[in-house]
Design a protein around this motif. Structure first.
Motif, mmCIF file in Angstrom:
data_model
loop_
_atom_site.group_PDB
_atom_site.id
_atom_site.type_symbol
_atom_site.label_atom_id
_atom_site.label_comp_id
_atom_site.label_asym_id
_atom_site.label_seq_id
_atom_site.Cartn_x
_atom_site.Cartn_y
_atom_site.Cartn_z
ATOM 1 N N MET A 1 -20.282 5.416 23.393
ATOM 2 C CA MET A 1 -19.695 6.393 22.514
ATOM 3 C C MET A 1 -19.809 5.952 21.054
ATOM 4 O O MET A 1 -20.186 6.736 20.189
ATOM 5 C CB MET A 1 -18.235 6.593 22.929
ATOM 6 C CG MET A 1 -17.473 7.513 22.048
ATOM 7 S SD MET A 1 -18.071 9.179 22.231
ATOM 8 C CE MET A 1 -16.882 10.057 21.316
ATOM 9 N N ILE A 2 -19.459 4.706 20.794
ATOM 10 C CA ILE A 2 -19.511 4.187 19.430
ATOM 11 C C ILE A 2 -20.947 4.202 18.926
ATOM 12 O O ILE A 2 -21.213 4.578 17.781
ATOM 13 C CB ILE A 2 -18.912 2.768 19.369
ATOM 14 C CG1 ILE A 2 -17.421 2.822 19.662
ATOM 15 C CG2 ILE A 2 -19.153 2.139 18.007
ATOM 16 C CD1 ILE A 2 -16.759 1.475 19.824
ATOM 17 N N GLY A 3 -21.867 3.823 19.775
ATOM 18 C CA GLY A 3 -23.281 3.822 19.394
ATOM 19 C C GLY A 3 -23.778 5.209 19.008
ATOM 20 O O GLY A 3 -24.521 5.367 18.042
ATOM 21 N N LEU A 6 -22.718 6.166 15.548
ATOM 22 C CA LEU A 6 -23.445 5.477 14.489
ATOM 23 C C LEU A 6 -24.912 5.892 14.404
ATOM 24 O O LEU A 6 -25.520 5.804 13.342
ATOM 25 C CB LEU A 6 -23.340 3.962 14.688
ATOM 26 C CG LEU A 6 -21.919 3.394 14.581
ATOM 27 C CD1 LEU A 6 -21.911 1.919 14.915
ATOM 28 C CD2 LEU A 6 -21.327 3.650 13.207
ATOM 29 N N VAL A 7 -25.474 6.363 15.505
ATOM 30 C CA VAL A 7 -26.882 6.769 15.520
ATOM 31 C C VAL A 7 -27.074 8.198 15.015
ATOM 32 O O VAL A 7 -28.115 8.517 14.436
ATOM 33 C CB VAL A 7 -27.458 6.613 16.952
ATOM 34 C CG1 VAL A 7 -28.813 7.260 17.094
ATOM 35 C CG2 VAL A 7 -27.556 5.140 17.300
ATOM 36 N N ALA A 8 -26.082 9.047 15.185
ATOM 37 C CA ALA A 8 -26.200 10.456 14.801
ATOM 38 C C ALA A 8 -26.675 10.669 13.358
ATOM 39 O O ALA A 8 -27.581 11.478 13.125
ATOM 40 C CB ALA A 8 -24.880 11.184 15.045
ATOM 41 N N PRO A 9 -26.122 9.965 12.362
ATOM 42 C CA PRO A 9 -26.614 10.175 10.993
ATOM 43 C C PRO A 9 -28.082 9.781 10.813
ATOM 44 O O PRO A 9 -28.815 10.434 10.066
ATOM 45 C CB PRO A 9 -25.717 9.274 10.139
ATOM 46 C CG PRO A 9 -24.489 9.077 10.946
ATOM 47 C CD PRO A 9 -24.931 9.118 12.380
ATOM 48 N N PHE A 10 -28.512 8.736 11.494
ATOM 49 C CA PHE A 10 -29.910 8.320 11.392
ATOM 50 C C PHE A 10 -30.839 9.390 11.949
ATOM 51 O O PHE A 10 -31.852 9.721 11.345
ATOM 52 C CB PHE A 10 -30.146 6.992 12.131
ATOM 53 C CG PHE A 10 -29.551 5.817 11.441
ATOM 54 C CD1 PHE A 10 -30.129 5.282 10.310
ATOM 55 C CD2 PHE A 10 -28.387 5.249 11.923
ATOM 56 C CE1 PHE A 10 -29.575 4.198 9.664
ATOM 57 C CE2 PHE A 10 -27.813 4.163 11.286
ATOM 58 C CZ PHE A 10 -28.415 3.641 10.156
ATOM 59 N N VAL A 11 -30.477 9.927 13.090
ATOM 60 C CA VAL A 11 -31.293 10.981 13.696
ATOM 61 C C VAL A 11 -31.332 12.205 12.794
ATOM 62 O O VAL A 11 -32.397 12.786 12.547
ATOM 63 C CB VAL A 11 -30.758 11.348 15.098
ATOM 64 C CG1 VAL A 11 -31.469 12.560 15.660
ATOM 65 C CG2 VAL A 11 -30.880 10.162 16.043
ATOM 66 N N ALA A 12 -30.177 12.583 12.265
ATOM 67 C CA ALA A 12 -30.109 13.759 11.397
ATOM 68 C C ALA A 12 -30.956 13.580 10.138
ATOM 69 O O ALA A 12 -31.602 14.521 9.682
ATOM 70 C CB ALA A 12 -28.656 14.031 11.013
ATOM 71 N N MET A 13 -30.978 12.388 9.575
ATOM 72 C CA MET A 13 -31.732 12.162 8.340
ATOM 73 C C MET A 13 -33.226 11.918 8.595
ATOM 74 O O MET A 13 -34.061 12.238 7.752
ATOM 75 C CB MET A 13 -31.154 10.973 7.572
ATOM 76 C CG MET A 13 -29.797 11.242 6.978
ATOM 77 S SD MET A 13 -29.823 12.414 5.616
ATOM 78 C CE MET A 13 -29.535 13.971 6.429
ATOM 79 N N VAL A 48 -15.888 5.642 10.299
ATOM 80 C CA VAL A 48 -14.452 5.344 10.414
ATOM 81 C C VAL A 48 -13.995 5.540 11.854
ATOM 82 O O VAL A 48 -13.263 4.700 12.405
ATOM 83 C CB VAL A 48 -13.630 6.221 9.438
ATOM 84 C CG1 VAL A 48 -12.146 6.146 9.749
ATOM 85 C CG2 VAL A 48 -13.908 5.814 8.001
ATOM 86 N N ILE A 49 -14.415 6.616 12.473
ATOM 87 C CA ILE A 49 -14.046 6.875 13.867
ATOM 88 C C ILE A 49 -14.587 5.775 14.774
ATOM 89 O O ILE A 49 -13.877 5.261 15.650
ATOM 90 C CB ILE A 49 -14.537 8.264 14.319
ATOM 91 C CG1 ILE A 49 -13.779 9.355 13.563
ATOM 92 C CG2 ILE A 49 -14.372 8.440 15.829
ATOM 93 C CD1 ILE A 49 -14.390 10.735 13.707
ATOM 94 N N LEU A 53 -12.380 3.214 17.077
ATOM 95 C CA LEU A 53 -12.624 3.063 18.516
ATOM 96 C C LEU A 53 -12.908 1.609 18.873
ATOM 97 O O LEU A 53 -12.454 1.106 19.900
ATOM 98 C CB LEU A 53 -13.788 3.956 18.963
ATOM 99 C CG LEU A 53 -13.508 5.446 19.015
ATOM 100 C CD1 LEU A 53 -14.800 6.207 19.290
ATOM 101 C CD2 LEU A 53 -12.474 5.761 20.080
ATOM 102 N N TRP A 54 -13.659 0.924 18.020
ATOM 103 C CA TRP A 54 -13.972 -0.486 18.254
ATOM 104 C C TRP A 54 -12.695 -1.322 18.197
ATOM 105 O O TRP A 54 -12.489 -2.201 19.032
ATOM 106 C CB TRP A 54 -14.992 -0.967 17.219
ATOM 107 C CG TRP A 54 -15.350 -2.406 17.391
ATOM 108 C CD1 TRP A 54 -16.228 -2.934 18.287
ATOM 109 C CD2 TRP A 54 -14.804 -3.510 16.656
ATOM 110 N NE1 TRP A 54 -16.275 -4.300 18.145
ATOM 111 C CE2 TRP A 54 -15.405 -4.675 17.147
ATOM 112 C CE3 TRP A 54 -13.892 -3.603 15.629
ATOM 113 C CZ2 TRP A 54 -15.114 -5.926 16.647
ATOM 114 C CZ3 TRP A 54 -13.587 -4.856 15.132
ATOM 115 C CH2 TRP A 54 -14.194 -5.999 15.642
ATOM 116 N N GLN A 55 -11.837 -1.036 17.200
ATOM 117 C CA GLN A 55 -10.567 -1.755 17.103
ATOM 118 C C GLN A 55 -9.721 -1.529 18.350
ATOM 119 O O GLN A 55 -9.128 -2.479 18.885
ATOM 120 C CB GLN A 55 -9.772 -1.281 15.890
ATOM 121 C CG GLN A 55 -10.184 -1.886 14.593
ATOM 122 C CD GLN A 55 -9.264 -1.452 13.466
ATOM 123 O OE1 GLN A 55 -8.778 -0.325 13.462
ATOM 124 N NE2 GLN A 55 -9.042 -2.328 12.519
#
Length: 67
Positions: A1-3, A6-13, A48-49, A53-55
């Motif tokens: 989930m965390i991954g 973090l990957v979504a912005p890279f794919v979008a850009m 931030v989300i 989640l990691w914390q």
């Protein structure tokens, strides 16, 4: 989930053909520019989300080890 967060912005850009256009404009700014600026805010929120989640996961692991 965390991954995924973090990957979504890279794919979008990196998928430039999805936003390499002028229309629709937003307050006179072409789509190409405001889409990227929107992703700055979206990326911040997703990071931030992911951090929260990691914390939560780290606290859960510490709690599980103490038993």
């Amino acid at each position: 989930m965390i991954g995924l967060l973090l990957v979504a912005p890279f794919v979008a850009m990196l998928w430039v053909s999805s936003y390499a256009k002028v229309d629709p404009t937003f307050i006179g700014i072409p789509f190409f520019y405001w889409y990227q600026m929107a992703w700055v805010l979206i990326s911040t929120a997703l990071t931030v989300i992911a951090y929260k989640l990691w914390q939560f996961d780290q606290r859960a692991r510490k709690g599980g080890d103490a038993r």
